[in-house]
Design an enzyme around this catalytic site. Structure first.
Site, mmCIF file in Angstrom:
data_model
loop_
_atom_site.group_PDB
_atom_site.id
_atom_site.type_symbol
_atom_site.label_atom_id
_atom_site.label_comp_id
_atom_site.label_asym_id
_atom_site.label_seq_id
_atom_site.Cartn_x
_atom_site.Cartn_y
_atom_site.Cartn_z
ATOM 1 N N HIS A 500 0.840 -1.202 0.000
ATOM 2 C CA HIS A 500 0.000 0.000 0.000
ATOM 3 C C HIS A 500 0.874 1.251 0.000
ATOM 4 O O HIS A 500 0.605 2.213 0.739
ATOM 5 C CB HIS A 500 -0.927 -0.010 1.218
ATOM 6 N N HIS A 544 -7.678 -0.221 2.416
ATOM 7 C CA HIS A 544 -6.923 -0.512 1.193
ATOM 8 C C HIS A 544 -6.949 0.717 0.288
ATOM 9 O O HIS A 544 -7.716 1.642 0.510
ATOM 10 C CB HIS A 544 -7.504 -1.741 0.515
HETATM 11 C C1 LIG Z 1 0.012 -7.211 -4.303
HETATM 12 C C2 LIG Z 1 -0.884 -6.057 -4.019
HETATM 13 C C3 LIG Z 1 -2.089 -6.268 -3.357
HETATM 14 C C4 LIG Z 1 -2.931 -5.189 -3.085
HETATM 15 N N1 LIG Z 1 -4.164 -5.430 -2.563
HETATM 16 C C5 LIG Z 1 -5.067 -4.426 -2.554
HETATM 17 C C6 LIG Z 1 -6.421 -4.686 -2.269
HETATM 18 O O1 LIG Z 1 -6.817 -5.833 -2.039
HETATM 19 N N2 LIG Z 1 -7.305 -3.647 -2.286
HETATM 20 C C7 LIG Z 1 -6.885 -2.370 -2.560
HETATM 21 O O2 LIG Z 1 -7.711 -1.461 -2.523
HETATM 22 N N3 LIG Z 1 -5.600 -2.094 -2.813
HETATM 23 C C8 LIG Z 1 -4.702 -3.093 -2.855
HETATM 24 N N4 LIG Z 1 -3.412 -2.843 -3.209
HETATM 25 C C9 LIG Z 1 -3.000 -1.446 -3.425
HETATM 26 C C10 LIG Z 1 -3.552 -0.830 -4.697
HETATM 27 O O3 LIG Z 1 -3.730 -1.799 -5.693
HETATM 28 C C11 LIG Z 1 -2.584 0.252 -5.153
HETATM 29 O O4 LIG Z 1 -2.332 1.146 -4.105
HETATM 30 C C12 LIG Z 1 -3.121 1.047 -6.325
HETATM 31 O O5 LIG Z 1 -3.598 0.187 -7.323
HETATM 32 C C13 LIG Z 1 -2.027 1.947 -6.858
HETATM 33 O O6 LIG Z 1 -2.505 2.685 -7.945
HETATM 34 P P1 LIG Z 1 -1.546 3.722 -8.696
HETATM 35 O O7 LIG Z 1 -2.291 4.242 -9.844
HETATM 36 O O8 LIG Z 1 -1.023 4.674 -7.675
HETATM 37 O O9 LIG Z 1 -0.280 2.870 -9.138
HETATM 38 P P2 LIG Z 1 -0.172 1.588 -10.093
HETATM 39 O O10 LIG Z 1 -1.432 0.834 -10.151
HETATM 40 O O11 LIG Z 1 1.058 0.878 -9.664
HETATM 41 O O12 LIG Z 1 0.056 2.208 -11.536
HETATM 42 C C14 LIG Z 1 1.284 2.728 -11.966
HETATM 43 C C15 LIG Z 1 1.460 2.330 -13.418
HETATM 44 O O13 LIG Z 1 2.514 3.083 -13.979
HETATM 45 C C16 LIG Z 1 3.315 2.235 -14.746
HETATM 46 N N5 LIG Z 1 4.643 2.858 -14.768
HETATM 47 C C17 LIG Z 1 5.501 2.975 -13.740
HETATM 48 N N6 LIG Z 1 6.601 3.617 -14.118
HETATM 49 C C18 LIG Z 1 6.434 3.937 -15.407
HETATM 50 C C19 LIG Z 1 7.248 4.609 -16.360
HETATM 51 N N7 LIG Z 1 8.453 5.075 -16.032
HETATM 52 N N8 LIG Z 1 6.769 4.759 -17.611
HETATM 53 C C20 LIG Z 1 5.546 4.280 -17.952
HETATM 54 N N9 LIG Z 1 4.745 3.626 -17.091
HETATM 55 C C21 LIG Z 1 5.186 3.461 -15.826
HETATM 56 C C22 LIG Z 1 3.278 0.914 -14.029
HETATM 57 O O14 LIG Z 1 3.649 -0.167 -14.845
HETATM 58 C C23 LIG Z 1 1.823 0.865 -13.589
HETATM 59 O O15 LIG Z 1 0.995 0.283 -14.555
HETATM 60 C C24 LIG Z 1 -2.541 -3.880 -3.459
HETATM 61 C C25 LIG Z 1 -1.324 -3.678 -4.116
HETATM 62 C C26 LIG Z 1 -0.521 -4.752 -4.424
HETATM 63 C C27 LIG Z 1 0.749 -4.515 -5.175
#
Ligand SMILES: Cc1cc2nc3c(=O)[nH]c(=O)nc-3n(C[C@H](O)[C@H](O)[C@H](O)COP(=O)(O)OP(=O)(O)OC[C@H]3O[C@@H](n4cnc5c(N)ncnc54)[C@H](O)[C@@H]3O)c2cc1C
Length: 568
Positions: A500, A544
Site C-alpha cells: 500500500h 486498502h
Molecule cells: C500485491 C498487491 C495487493 C494489493 N491489494 C489491494 C487490495 O486488495 N485492495 C486495494 O484497494 N488495494 C490493494 N493494493 C493497493 C492498490 O492496488 C494500489 O495502491 C493502487 O492500485 C495503486 O494505484 P496507482 O495508480 O497509484 O499505481 P499503479 O497501479 O502501480 O500504476 C502505476 C502504473 O505506472 C506504470 N509505470 C511505472 N513507471 C512507469 C514509467 N516510467 N513509464 C511508464 N509507465 C510506468 C506501471 O507499470 C503501472 O501500470 C494492493 C497492491 C498490491 C501490489
C-alpha cells in the site's frame, strides 16, 4: 486504440499525456477523453492486459506476483524486519496494481478524508465531498454465485451506475458461519452491515473489485472496448517514460515527456496542455528525481542537474505491515482442485476462483482500547476515534507461509495506522535502473506495539467458542510463543508490506513548506505537471488503497477538465 511503438501512434499532437496506465492513469485518460476536443495519450511501461488470464481470474492472482507482469522490485535490507530484503510488488501491465491486487474494496473512514481536507486546507477532499466521486466510480454488482445479498451490505451507500465492478464474495467458505457466530460470542468483534459507511469499526462481509466473477481492474473498466474506440484516446504500451522536461529551456513548464523502450531509443513528445504523472508511489517520485525535481543536494551528488527544488520528493513513504499467522485445524475439506476450479470459472464465472487466495469473506476493522498503555506515551496516529488501527481477515487457507501437510486457517492482519516513514530514492542517473526502496516499517514503539496487539486480537478471535471443535493450535507463531519480545521477533521476521505504498509525492496546503503537490495535484512551483496516483496521499487511509486512488483520479480529471474548458 492500443499501440505498442511510438512510431505506430496516429499523431504526435496531444493535449494531455498521462504517464502510467496503472490504476489512476486509465481513469484520468478515460475521463479527459470524454471531451472529444482533447487528444489524450496514456503511456504504460508494461504490456497490454488483453489475453492475460491471471489478470482476469481472481483465483490465479498469485501467478501475477513474479514474472513478466511485475516490476520485480526488491527493497534494501530492512533492519526493523530481521535485515530481510523483501519483494515490493508493483503491477507491470495495463491496469497496474489493480490488475494483480487482492481486490479488497474499501474507502477509508470519514475521518481519513476529513484529515486530508484539513492538511491541504481544501474542503473538496472531505468525506462529504468525495462520497459522490466514490459512487461515480463504483458499479455495484451481484455476487458471482447470485446469492441473496440482503443484510450483507447497505445499498443506500453504494454506486450502481459507475465503472469499476464491486461485489460481495461469490463463493462460501467453511469459515463463514463460525465467523458470524464469533461476532455473537465476543463483544470485541461486533457485526456491522457495511464497512464502507465511513465508520467501519466491527466485522462485515468482504467487498471486492469483482464483476460477474472476474477481476474488475482499471484496465478492464476504464479502458473497456467502448472507450478504446474513442479516436482521441491513444494507449501506448511497452514504453517507459524516463523523464519530464521543460517545454523550453530555462522555464519550469514541464510538458515534454522523454520515453522509449531502452536508453538507446529515446524520443520526446510534448503535451500542449499538461503532463499527468500516474506512475504510482514508487515510480512517480523516481521520474521526478531523474527529471531534476527533488532534493537539490541529493541530485547534485548524483550528477543530475537540479531544475527545481522539492526536498519532499520520495520522502514520507508509507505502507502498512501485513502478516498471516497460522492455526492447524481438523477440517476434512479436500484440497482445492485447481483444474476443476479453473474449468468452472471458464464455463460459468463461478466457484472458488471468483475470489483471490488472499481475500477473505469477512473483514474486521478494530481499534486499540482507549485505555491502552501506549497512549500514555504516544498520540493516537489514527485520523480520529472512529478510525481503526488494525484489520483482520480470516482466511480458509494457511496464508502466505502455509505449512504443506495438514489443514490450516490463518488471519490476514494489516496494521493500518503506521507512524514509521520510509523513502524512495535513486542511486544512478540511468532511469532504467530500479529505484531504492527503504520501507522502514515497524520502526516506532507505537507501530510494533499495535501490530503485536493485532496479533493478540486475532488469537482471541480464534479462541472464541465458535472455533473450539475446529481449531487445534497456533502453529505460526508456535503455541509456546507468549512473551511480547518473542511475538515481536515473530512479527519482524515474518511480516511483509501490504503493498500500500503512498505518500511519496504528498499533497499539502498551497503555502506549506513541505509536500510535493498542491491540493489540485499540481507539482509545487512548476507548470504543466500534476501527479495523480497513490503517491499524493498525505496519510495512508485506514484500509486498502484502490478506491482512494480512483477518487484521486476522478477528482483530478474533474479539476483538469474544468481548468481547460473555462469559457470567457
Ligand atoms: C500485491 C498487491 C495487493 C494489493 N491489494 C489491494 C487490495 O486488495 N485492495 C486495494 O484497494 N488495494 C490493494 N493494493 C493497493 C492498490 O492496488 C494500489 O495502491 C493502487 O492500485 C495503486 O494505484 P496507482 O495508480 O497509484 O499505481 P499503479 O497501479 O502501480 O500504476 C502505476 C502504473 O505506472 C506504470 N509505470 C511505472 N513507471 C512507469 C514509467 N516510467 N513509464 C511508464 N509507465 C510506468 C506501471 O507499470 C503501472 O501500470 C494492493 C497492491 C498490491 C501490489
Amino acid at each position: 486504440g492500443i499501440y505498442s511503438d511510438i512510431s505506430d501512434l496516429p499523431t504526435t499532437n496531444y493535449d494531455f499525456i498521462v504517464v502510467g496506465g496503472g490504476t489512476a492513469g486509465p481513469a484520468v485518460a478515460n475521463r479527459l477523453s470524454q471531451n472529444s476536443q482533447f487528444q489524450v495519450l496514456l503511456v504504460e511501461a508494461g504490456p497490454s492486459n488483453e489475453d492475460v488470464l491471471p489478470a482476469k481470474v481472481p483465483g490465479l492472482m498469485l501467478e501475477m506476483f513474479s514474472g513478466p507482469y511485475e516490476w520485480n522490485y526488491t527493497t534494501i535490507p530492512q533492519p526493523t524486519m530481521g535485515q530481510r530484503s523483501l519483494p515490493y510488488l508493483r503491477g507491470y501491465i495495463l491496469g497496474g496494481c489493480s490488475a494483480h491486487n487482492s481486490m479488497f474494496w474499501s474507502r477509508g473512514t470519514i475521518e481519513d478524508w476529513d484529515r486530508w481536507a484539513n492538511v491541504t486546507e481544501d474542503p473538496s477532499w472531505s468525506w462529504q465531498n468525495v462520497l459522490p466521486v466514490m459512487l461515480k466510480n463504483e458499479h455495484w454488482s451481484e455476487p458471482a454465485d447470485r446469492h441473496n445479498q440482503t443484510g450483507e451490505f447497505d445499498p443506500a451507500i453504494h454506486g450502481f451506475h459507475g465503472i469499476v465492478g464491486a461485489s460481495l464474495p461469490g463463493y462460501p467458505t467453511e469459515l463463514d458461519s463460525r465467523v458470524i457466530q464469533t461476532t455473537q460470542e465476543l463483544d470485541e468483534f461486533p457485526y456491522i452491515i457495511d464497512y464502507n459507511s465511513g465508520t467501519p469499526i466491527g466485522l462485515a462481509w468482504y467487498q471486492g473489485s469483482v464483476k460477474n466473477g472476474a477481476r474488475s481492474s482499471a484496465a478492464t473498466a476504464y479502458l473497456a472496448p467502448q472507450y478504446l474506440q474513442r479516436s482521441n484516446l491513444h494507449v501506448l504500451v511497452n514504453t517507459r517514460v524516463t523523464r519530464v522536461l521543460p517545454a523550453s529551456s530555462g522555464t519550469k513548464d514541464f510538458r515534454i515527456v522523454e520515453l522509449g523502450k531502452d536508453a538507446s531509443s529515446l524520443a520526446q513528445l510534448t503535451a500542449s496542455k499538461e503532463v499527468i504523472l500516474s506512475a504510482g508511489a514508487i515510480n512517480s517520485p523516481q521520474i521526478l528525481l531523474h527529471s531534476g525535481i527533488g532534493d537539490v543536494a541529493d541530485l547534485q551528488s548524483l550528477g543530475i542537474t537540479a531544475l527545481h527544488s522539492l526536498p519532499s520528493v520520495g520522502k514520507n513513504f508509507t505502507d502498512q505491515p501485513y502478516i498471516t499467522p497460522v492455526w492447524s485445524t481438523n477440517s476434512s475439506k479436500p484440497p482445492l482442485n485447481t483444474t476443476a476450479a479453473l474449468e468452472e470459472w471458464q464455463q460459468n464465472r463461478t466457484g472458488p476462483y471468483t475470489m483471490s487466495p488472499t481475500a477473505s469473506n469477512h473483514i474486521a476493522f478494530l481499534r486499540l482500547p482507549d485505555n491502552s498503555t501506549i497512549f500514555e506515551t504516544n498520540v493516537d496516529p489514527a485520523a480520529g476515534p472512529n478510525t481503526p488501527h488494525m484489520e483482520l481477515t480470516p482466511l480458509d487457507n494457511g496464508g502466505l507461509n502455509s505449512p504443506s501437510n495438514g489443514t490450516f486457517v490463518s488471519m490476514g492482519i494489516t496494521f493500518l495506522t503506521p507512524t514509521s516513514r520510509g523513502t524512495v530514492t535513486i542511486n544512478s542517473t540511468n532511469p532504467f535502473d530500479p529505484p531504492i526502496i527503504d520501507m522502514n516499517l515497524l520502526a516506532s514503539d507505537f507501530d510494533i506495539f499495535t501490530f503485536r496487539e493485532s496479533l493478540k486480537a486475532s488469537q482471541r478471535f480464534f479462541s472464541a467458542p465458535a472455533w473450539s471443535d475446529f481449531i487445534i493450535e497456533s502453529v505460526q507463531p508456535p503455541a509456546n510463543t507468549t512473551t511480547d519480545n518473542d511475538l515481536d521477533e515473530f512479527l519482524r521476521q515474518n511480516s511483509i508490506p501490504s503493498s500500500h505504498a503512498c505518500g511519496t509525492c504528498a499533497m499539502s496546503a498551497d503555502d506549506a513548506q513541505y509536500g510535493v503537490v498542491n491540493s489540485d495535484l499540481r507539482v509545487k512551483g512548476v507548470t504543466g505537471l500534476r501527479v495523480v496516483d497513490a503517491s499524493v496521499m498525505p496519510f495512508v487511509p485506514a484500509g486498502h488503497l484502490q478506491v482512494p486512488v480512483y477518487v484521486i483520479a476522478e477528482k483530478a480529471a474533474e479539476m483538469i477538465k474544468s481548468d481547460w474548458t473555462t469559457t470567457y
